[in-house]
Design an enzyme around this catalytic site. Structure first.
Site, mmCIF file in Angstrom:
data_model
loop_
_atom_site.group_PDB
_atom_site.id
_atom_site.type_symbol
_atom_site.label_atom_id
_atom_site.label_comp_id
_atom_site.label_asym_id
_atom_site.label_seq_id
_atom_site.Cartn_x
_atom_site.Cartn_y
_atom_site.Cartn_z
ATOM 1 N N ASN A 142 0.798 -1.262 0.102
ATOM 2 C CA ASN A 142 0.171 0.056 -0.091
ATOM 3 C C ASN A 142 1.080 1.236 0.106
ATOM 4 O OD1 ASN A 142 -1.910 2.106 0.381
ATOM 5 N ND2 ASN A 142 -2.544 1.546 2.539
ATOM 6 N N TRP A 143 1.164 1.765 -1.280
ATOM 7 C CA TRP A 143 2.036 2.774 -1.336
ATOM 8 C C TRP A 143 1.223 4.132 -0.646
ATOM 9 C CZ3 TRP A 143 4.246 2.467 -6.995
ATOM 10 C CH2 TRP A 143 4.837 1.332 -7.085
ATOM 11 N N LYS A 144 0.076 4.085 -0.488
ATOM 12 C CA LYS A 144 -0.665 5.293 -0.131
ATOM 13 C C LYS A 144 -0.285 6.735 -0.870
ATOM 14 C CE LYS A 144 -0.537 3.219 4.514
ATOM 15 N NZ LYS A 144 -0.488 3.361 5.948
ATOM 16 N N HIS A 153 -9.866 1.291 4.084
ATOM 17 C CA HIS A 153 -8.632 1.247 4.879
ATOM 18 C C HIS A 153 -9.061 2.430 5.884
ATOM 19 C CE1 HIS A 153 -4.796 2.801 5.964
ATOM 20 N NE2 HIS A 153 -4.401 1.477 5.406
ATOM 21 N N GLU A 184 -7.304 4.999 7.128
ATOM 22 C CA GLU A 184 -7.168 6.224 6.888
ATOM 23 C C GLU A 184 -8.383 6.797 5.804
ATOM 24 O OE1 GLU A 184 -3.588 5.653 4.923
ATOM 25 O OE2 GLU A 184 -2.849 5.041 7.007
ATOM 26 N N GLU A 226 -6.214 -5.190 9.955
ATOM 27 C CA GLU A 226 -5.414 -3.825 10.295
ATOM 28 C C GLU A 226 -5.651 -3.253 11.647
ATOM 29 O OE1 GLU A 226 -2.959 -2.733 6.483
ATOM 30 O OE2 GLU A 226 -4.683 -1.324 6.799
ATOM 31 N N GLY A 240 1.631 2.390 10.914
ATOM 32 C CA GLY A 240 2.654 3.449 10.713
ATOM 33 C C GLY A 240 3.054 3.694 12.075
ATOM 34 N N SER A 249 2.440 -2.127 10.286
ATOM 35 C CA SER A 249 4.021 -2.153 10.704
ATOM 36 C C SER A 249 4.561 -3.587 10.298
ATOM 37 C CB SER A 249 3.891 -1.803 12.056
ATOM 38 O OG SER A 249 3.846 -0.668 12.431
ATOM 39 N N GLY A 271 2.436 -1.137 4.436
ATOM 40 C CA GLY A 271 2.362 0.446 3.781
ATOM 41 C C GLY A 271 4.045 0.835 3.898
ATOM 42 N N GLY A 272 4.485 1.410 4.989
ATOM 43 C CA GLY A 272 5.860 1.835 4.910
ATOM 44 C C GLY A 272 6.885 0.993 4.448
#
Ligand code: PGA
Length: 253
Positions: free
Chosen positions: A9-11, A97, A99, A169, A175, A215, A236-237
């Site tokens: 997930n590059w966001k 998601h 977010e 999640e 994150g 994470s 993600g990250g």
């Protein structure tokens, strides 16, 4: 055999040049996918078409949008439709998601509509669920997630829900560098599968991949993915670095 998936997930990150370089690095990485394993890259909307093109001949790699709208077309400035995604060869869409839920007020009810329209247009939804910290501290995460599943998914037919991917999640792990322990992940993944089984039967519940997100990194992926009800990750990250994400893909069992 149930699918195993490493999803990135590059966001809202990367320029086009960076996105192309990251994709190219993954294409060239020493990754041997088994037939039941997949990689999905959820990339920012402006890069979807380009990444689909780059991955055209890359077996087992798929591209996901990070969102879509509840309508097929029309006067909805700024939104992205399932038909548009179909027309550029996108196969998956991340829905719900945390977010999107938090910053864009996406409700369980709206997500029910998004899941439906995606499935009606042959897009595989990666449906995200998971609780905030206060809910985990009150130990009511099962009830929280059960309601998300009920309100967004249980209108689907058994045939439809077997097309779905679920991503659990916990919001407190996204994150933050704080990962759910493999035991915590296994417990709630098994609970999610039991809920689907109660609604649709065990056969249906057994085929739906349930990914863990929050994470995930190379250092914890093996242990998480070893759990019997953890079928991969939504990352993600750590998915923004080719070497790190490659190691996560290689951690699929
Ligand atoms: P993270 O994000 O891996 O950076 O915690 C996961 C996600 O939000 O999908």
């Amino acid at each position: 055999m149930r699918k195993q998936i490493a999803a990135a997930n590059w966001k809202m990150n990367l320029t086009l040049t960076q996105a192309e370089a990251l994709t190219q690095n993954l294409i060239e990485a020493p990754i041997q996918l088994q037939p039941h394993q997949e990689v999905v890259l959820a990339v920012p909307a402006p890069y979807l078409h380009r990444v689909v093109q780059l991955l055209q001949n890359k077996q087992g790699f798929h591209v996901a949008a990070q969102n879509c709208y509840t309508k097929v077309s029309g006067a909805y400035t700024g939104e992205i439709s399932v038909e548009m995604l179909n027309s550029i060869g996108v196969s998956h869409v991340v829905l719900g998601h945390s977010e999107r839920r938090e910053y864009f007020n996406e409700s369980n009810e709206m997500l029910a509509q998004k899941v439906s329209i995606a499935l009606e247009h042959q897009l595989t939804p990666i449906f995200c669920c998971g609780e905030p910290l206060s809910v985990r501290e009150a130990n009511t995460q099962n009830e929280w997630v059960a309601l998300q599943l009920k309100e967004s998914l249980y209108h689907l037919s058994p045939e439809q829900i077997t097309q779905l991917v679920i991503a659990y999640e916990p919001i407190w792990a996204i994150g933050t560098g704080k990962t759910a322990s493999s035991l915590q992940a296994q417990e709630i993944h098994a609970f999610i599968r039991s809920q689907i089984a109660a609604q649709y039967g065990d056969q249906v519940a057994q085929v739906i991949p349930v990914l863990y997100g929050g994470s995930v990194k190379a250092a914890n992926a093996v242990e998480l993915f070893q759990q019997s009800d953890v079928d991969g990750g939504l990352v993600g990250g750590a998915s923004l670095q080719a070497a790190e994400f490659t190691a996560i893909i290689q951690a699929l069992q």
